[in-house]
Design an enzyme around this catalytic site. Structure first.
Site, mmCIF file in Angstrom:
data_model
loop_
_atom_site.group_PDB
_atom_site.id
_atom_site.type_symbol
_atom_site.label_atom_id
_atom_site.label_comp_id
_atom_site.label_asym_id
_atom_site.label_seq_id
_atom_site.Cartn_x
_atom_site.Cartn_y
_atom_site.Cartn_z
ATOM 1 N N LEU A 1 0.806 -1.221 0.000
ATOM 2 C CA LEU A 1 0.000 0.000 0.000
ATOM 3 C C LEU A 1 0.839 1.271 0.000
ATOM 4 C CD1 LEU A 1 -2.871 -1.006 2.458
ATOM 5 C CD2 LEU A 1 -2.747 -1.277 -0.030
ATOM 6 N N HIS B 1 2.507 6.848 2.890
ATOM 7 C CA HIS B 1 3.357 8.039 2.860
ATOM 8 C C HIS B 1 2.518 9.206 3.367
ATOM 9 C CE1 HIS B 1 6.334 10.726 0.360
ATOM 10 N NE2 HIS B 1 6.246 11.082 1.631
ATOM 11 N N ILE C 1 2.126 12.026 7.223
ATOM 12 C CA ILE C 1 2.812 12.486 8.426
ATOM 13 C C ILE C 1 2.974 11.320 9.387
ATOM 14 C CG2 ILE C 1 1.943 14.837 8.118
ATOM 15 C CD1 ILE C 1 -0.040 14.269 10.394
ATOM 16 N N PRO C 2 3.994 11.350 10.259
ATOM 17 C CA PRO C 2 4.288 10.195 11.105
ATOM 18 C C PRO C 2 3.098 9.673 11.903
ATOM 19 C CG PRO C 2 6.113 11.727 11.185
ATOM 20 C CD PRO C 2 5.036 12.399 10.389
ATOM 21 N N THR D 1 10.321 1.400 -9.747
ATOM 22 C CA THR D 1 11.065 0.904 -10.908
ATOM 23 C C THR D 1 10.513 1.465 -12.222
ATOM 24 O OG1 THR D 1 9.701 -1.117 -10.774
ATOM 25 C CG2 THR D 1 11.928 -1.206 -9.857
ATOM 26 N N ARG E 1 11.281 -9.430 -15.551
ATOM 27 C CA ARG E 1 10.626 -9.900 -16.765
ATOM 28 C C ARG E 1 11.414 -11.081 -17.326
ATOM 29 N NH1 ARG E 1 7.257 -7.090 -14.980
ATOM 30 N NH2 ARG E 1 6.102 -5.371 -15.950
ATOM 31 N N GLY F 1 4.469 -9.773 -11.791
ATOM 32 C CA GLY F 1 3.045 -9.632 -12.042
ATOM 33 C C GLY F 1 2.635 -10.174 -13.391
ATOM 34 N N ARG F 2 2.580 -9.293 -14.381
ATOM 35 C CA ARG F 2 2.027 -9.640 -15.687
ATOM 36 C C ARG F 2 2.688 -10.832 -16.373
ATOM 37 N NH1 ARG F 2 1.811 -3.389 -17.418
ATOM 38 N NH2 ARG F 2 3.388 -3.389 -15.789
#
Length: 232
Positions: A60, A63, A65-66, A119, A181, A210-211
């Site tokens: 997930l 990101h 504030i703390p 990435t 890949r 994934g794909r």
């Protein structure tokens, strides 16, 4: 181990996800649940897949504030997942707060890893859009070091950076690497990619695929091929 290959179940809902997992009779792949699936189905999809015996990486990428991240991690820790993550760009204070929230009363917690740079981000985007003028490797290493100093268990990075992360942060600091890949396969929106075998040689502890698996004509065979290539 086969569990070092994590399958990214980036499906739009529970029906497609569970139908995909039903194809695996002899294996129980380590599964990544990302934002698309989690936002569509909520925590229940995590519980369903966990009940089937799969290990889960809940991707997930928190990101904020703390204090907000701390409270969110407290909620996620109740889901009994194996790995969760956040963005290292949130600073050490946020990462430290995340560990506090993630740790249960009995002292246990899922592994916590930090995204260094996606990435899908290349050097041109790093400098031209994010206004970070340092080289990609230098940025990734700085973010990884911040994560290690904050007490995290590892980072999400490209396989191309895995060995350097280990050299900087120690062999026990995990590298979880998307951007994998098969040779000759489509890159999609990934920019910094390797094959499974190259990822192993470069020092990846886990690869996220994934794909190349989920969209294969025979996903089970593609998964087995990926495991074989990664484990050598």
């Amino acid at each position: 181990m086969a569990e070092d290959v994590i399958v990214a179940c980036d499906f739009p809902g529970a029906e497609a996800t569970l139908a995909f997992l039903d194809r695996f009779q002899a294996e129980k792949p380590f599964v990544k649940i990302g934002m698309e699936l989690f936002y569509a189905e909520g925590p229940q999809i995590v519980r369903q897949i966990k009940a089937r015996g799969h290990r889960i990486f809940l991707d997930l990428k928190l990101h904020d504030i703390p204090n907000t991240v701390k409270k969110a991690m407290r909620s996620l820790s109740a889901l009994d997942v194996d790995i969760v993550n956040l963005h290292a760009a949130g600073t050490r204070a946020m990462m430290t707060a995340a560990i506090e929230g993630l740790t249960r009363p009995d002292g246990t917690r899922p592994l916590l890893i930090a995204v260094t740079q996606l990435t899908s981000t290349d050097q041109q985007a790093l400098s031209g859009e994010l206004l970070i003028d340092r080289p990609m490797d230098e940025v990734v290493m700085a973010y990884a070091k911040n994560a290690a100093d904050a007490g995290l268990d590892g980072v999400v990075c490209s396989p191309l950076e895995a060995g350097k992360v280990h050299a900087l942060c120690g062999g026990g600091f995990l590298t979880v690497t998307p951007g994998v890949r098969f040779a000759g396969g489509e890159r999609g929106d990934q920019k910094r990619v390797t094959t499974p075998a190259q990822a192993r040689e470069l020092g990846s502890d886990y690869i996220v695929v994934g794909r190349p698996i989920t969209q294969a004509d025979d996903p089970v065979e593609a998964y087995r091929r990926c495991v074989k290539e990664f484990l050598g």
